[in-house]
Design a protein around this motif. Structure first.
Motif, PDB file in Angstrom:
ATOM      1  N   VAL A   1      -8.558   7.222   0.686  1.00 35.80           N
ATOM      2  CA  VAL A   1      -9.812   7.801   0.207  1.00 35.80           C
ATOM      3  C   VAL A   1     -10.011   9.172   0.845  1.00 35.80           C
ATOM      4  O   VAL A   1      -9.928   9.320   2.070  1.00 35.80           O
ATOM      5  CB  VAL A   1     -10.999   6.878   0.541  1.00 35.80           C
TER       6      VAL A   1
ATOM      7  N   ILE B   1      -6.777   8.739  -8.264  1.00 30.68           N
ATOM      8  CA  ILE B   1      -8.106   8.519  -8.818  1.00 30.68           C
ATOM      9  C   ILE B   1      -8.944   9.734  -8.444  1.00 30.68           C
ATOM     10  O   ILE B   1      -9.116  10.036  -7.258  1.00 30.68           O
ATOM     11  CB  ILE B   1      -8.731   7.233  -8.257  1.00 30.68           C
TER      12      ILE B   1
ATOM     13  N   ILE C   1      -2.118   4.662  -3.660  1.00 31.35           N
ATOM     14  CA  ILE C   1      -2.964   5.407  -4.578  1.00 31.35           C
ATOM     15  C   ILE C   1      -3.851   6.312  -3.741  1.00 31.35           C
ATOM     16  O   ILE C   1      -4.342   5.903  -2.680  1.00 31.35           O
ATOM     17  CB  ILE C   1      -3.834   4.454  -5.425  1.00 31.35           C
TER      18      ILE C   1
ATOM     19  N   VAL D   1      -5.113   2.227  -0.847  1.00 28.18           N
ATOM     20  CA  VAL D   1      -5.837   3.368  -1.400  1.00 28.18           C
ATOM     21  C   VAL D   1      -6.262   4.302  -0.274  1.00 28.18           C
ATOM     22  O   VAL D   1      -6.963   3.887   0.656  1.00 28.18           O
ATOM     23  CB  VAL D   1      -7.083   2.904  -2.185  1.00 28.18           C
TER      24      VAL D   1
ATOM     25  N   PHE E   1      -7.331  -4.944  -1.833  1.00 28.90           N
ATOM     26  CA  PHE E   1      -6.454  -3.826  -1.514  1.00 28.90           C
ATOM     27  C   PHE E   1      -6.721  -3.356  -0.088  1.00 28.90           C
ATOM     28  O   PHE E   1      -7.828  -3.479   0.415  1.00 28.90           O
ATOM     29  CB  PHE E   1      -6.702  -2.647  -2.463  1.00 28.90           C
TER      30      PHE E   1
ATOM     31  N   CYS F   1      -7.399   8.524  -3.708  1.00 31.44           N
ATOM     32  CA  CYS F   1      -8.687   8.557  -4.411  1.00 31.44           C
ATOM     33  C   CYS F   1      -9.557   9.639  -3.791  1.00 31.44           C
ATOM     34  O   CYS F   1      -9.920   9.551  -2.615  1.00 31.44           O
ATOM     35  CB  CYS F   1      -9.372   7.191  -4.314  1.00 31.44           C
TER      36      CYS F   1
ATOM     37  N   PHE G   1     -12.652  -1.133  -2.412  1.00 26.13           N
ATOM     38  CA  PHE G   1     -11.258  -1.477  -2.691  1.00 26.13           C
ATOM     39  C   PHE G   1     -10.823  -2.697  -1.878  1.00 26.13           C
ATOM     40  O   PHE G   1     -10.012  -3.503  -2.355  1.00 26.13           O
ATOM     41  CB  PHE G   1     -10.355  -0.272  -2.429  1.00 26.13           C
TER      42      PHE G   1
ATOM     43  N   ILE H   1      -5.545   0.125 -11.502  1.00 25.24           N
ATOM     44  CA  ILE H   1      -4.494  -0.001 -10.484  1.00 25.24           C
ATOM     45  C   ILE H   1      -3.638  -1.229 -10.776  1.00 25.24           C
ATOM     46  O   ILE H   1      -2.405  -1.168 -10.787  1.00 25.24           O
ATOM     47  CB  ILE H   1      -5.108  -0.088  -9.069  1.00 25.24           C
TER      48      ILE H   1
ATOM     49  N   ALA I   1      -7.180  -0.177   2.491  1.00 25.70           N
ATOM     50  CA  ALA I   1      -7.778   1.141   2.270  1.00 25.70           C
ATOM     51  C   ALA I   1      -7.690   1.979   3.536  1.00 25.70           C
ATOM     52  O   ALA I   1      -7.608   1.450   4.663  1.00 25.70           O
ATOM     53  CB  ALA I   1      -9.226   1.004   1.818  1.00 25.70           C
TER      54      ALA I   1
END
Length: 311
Positions: free
Chosen positions: A34, A126, A100, A32, A60, A102, A55, A224, A62
């Motif tokens: 951010v 996200i 992903i 993820v 996950f 975010c 996360f 997710i 990050a």
């Protein structure tokens, strides 16, 4: 935890990478990226490390993008393009199966623009209290949505006085019109900038520390896992998978130079580390418990040991 700062052209990425310990048998994880808020004037610390850690707690990896500030939205969005390009090109190094993005507020505008207009699109986005149309001279998020736009998870509060919930409603309408799957959670109340809505980010403001808003984190993690991708595990090699030749004690192979040579070639320290305490243990079980290996390697060793015994 592997934490390092990766320098981009005009920005940098801070990594929050979990160790893939053998005991956990994890081969790949979602990652993820951010993107904190801050109206492109600063990168909010409230929406940085604590989000990455949330996360991490789900297993996950990050990353936090500290993008260019004070130079308008496009400079920051260009950093978002570069960050996604970098993470995508290092996907194997970071042991990622999915990416992903975010974003929060202005960072959600960045995340949406990078997802829609970027060369390397993430697998999902996200967007938390996203500022979709607030930046008039920036990338047009609503106009850019098309069939290739990634799936979305959207969070907002009805009472947000800084970025209207109408921003998310317009976004959802455009996603719906383009048949882009999304999930949304609109909370009754909560101040703009609640981030993960825990005490650590509240600065003592009870309207930030809002347990109802904090549920978005667990729901995003579930989204997710269900809609994008989950942690992948290495198939564990069990005793029943071992070739019969390896189901003999280590000590039975030590008098055969060919067997010793084969073991040392595949596992250089196995004999040295185990000869005194564990020479009565089955060779195959020592390999399973002490060595990082694959079944192919084990089968190759078994074949060489069989040949050495025949000779």
């Amino acid at each position: 935890m592997i934490s390092k700062r990766i320098k981009l052209t005009n920005a940098y990425i801070d990594t929050y990478l979990l160790e893939n310990y053998k005991e956990l048998s994890i081969s790949k994880r979602p990652g993820v990226l951010v993107c904190p808020g801050g109206a492109f004037a600063f990168c909010s610390n409230r929406e940085s490390e604590q989000v990455a850690i949330a996360f991490n707690n789900a297993g996950f990896n990050a990353f936090v993008l500290k993008y260019t500030v004070g130079k308008g939205s496009d400079a920051a969005i260009n950093d978002g393009f570069e960050a996604l390009d970098y993470i995508t090109s290092h996907k194997d190094e970071f042991t990622l199966n999915k990416i992903i993005i975010c974003g929060f507020s202005a960072g959600a505008h960045l995340a949406a623009a990078a997802s829609i207009y970027g060369k390397n699109k993430p697998d999902g986005m996200i967007l938390v209290y996203p500022a979709i149309t607030e930046f008039k001279d920036s990338y047009d998020i609503l106009k850019g949505i098309n069939a290739s736009t990634p799936k979305a998870f959207i969070v907002h509060t009805f009472s947000d006085a800084t970025v209207s919930v109408g921003q998310s409603l317009m976004l959802m309408q455009r996603l719906y019109e383009n048949n882009i799957e999304f999930e949304s959670h609109i909370y009754r109340a909560g101040d703009h900038g609640f981030s993960v809505a825990n005490k650590a980010v509240s600065a003592g403001n009870p309207k930030i520390y809002d347990l109802s808003c904090s549920t978005w984190v667990s729901m995003a993690i579930r989204w997710i896992s269900d809609a994008i991708g989950d942690i992948e595990f290495i198939k564990k090699i069990e005793k029943d998978d071992l070739p019969p030749i390896l189901l003999k004690p280590l000590k039975e192979f030590l008098d055969n130079p060919g067997c010793v040579e084969a073991i040392n070639r595949y596992f250089p320290n196995l004999i040295k580390d185990n000869i005194e305490k564990f020479s009565n243990f089955l060779l195959g079980m020592i390999i399973l418990y002490t060595e990082k290996t694959t079944l192919d390697q084990i089968n190759l060793l078994a074949n060489e040991i069989s040949q050495a015994i025949k000779n």
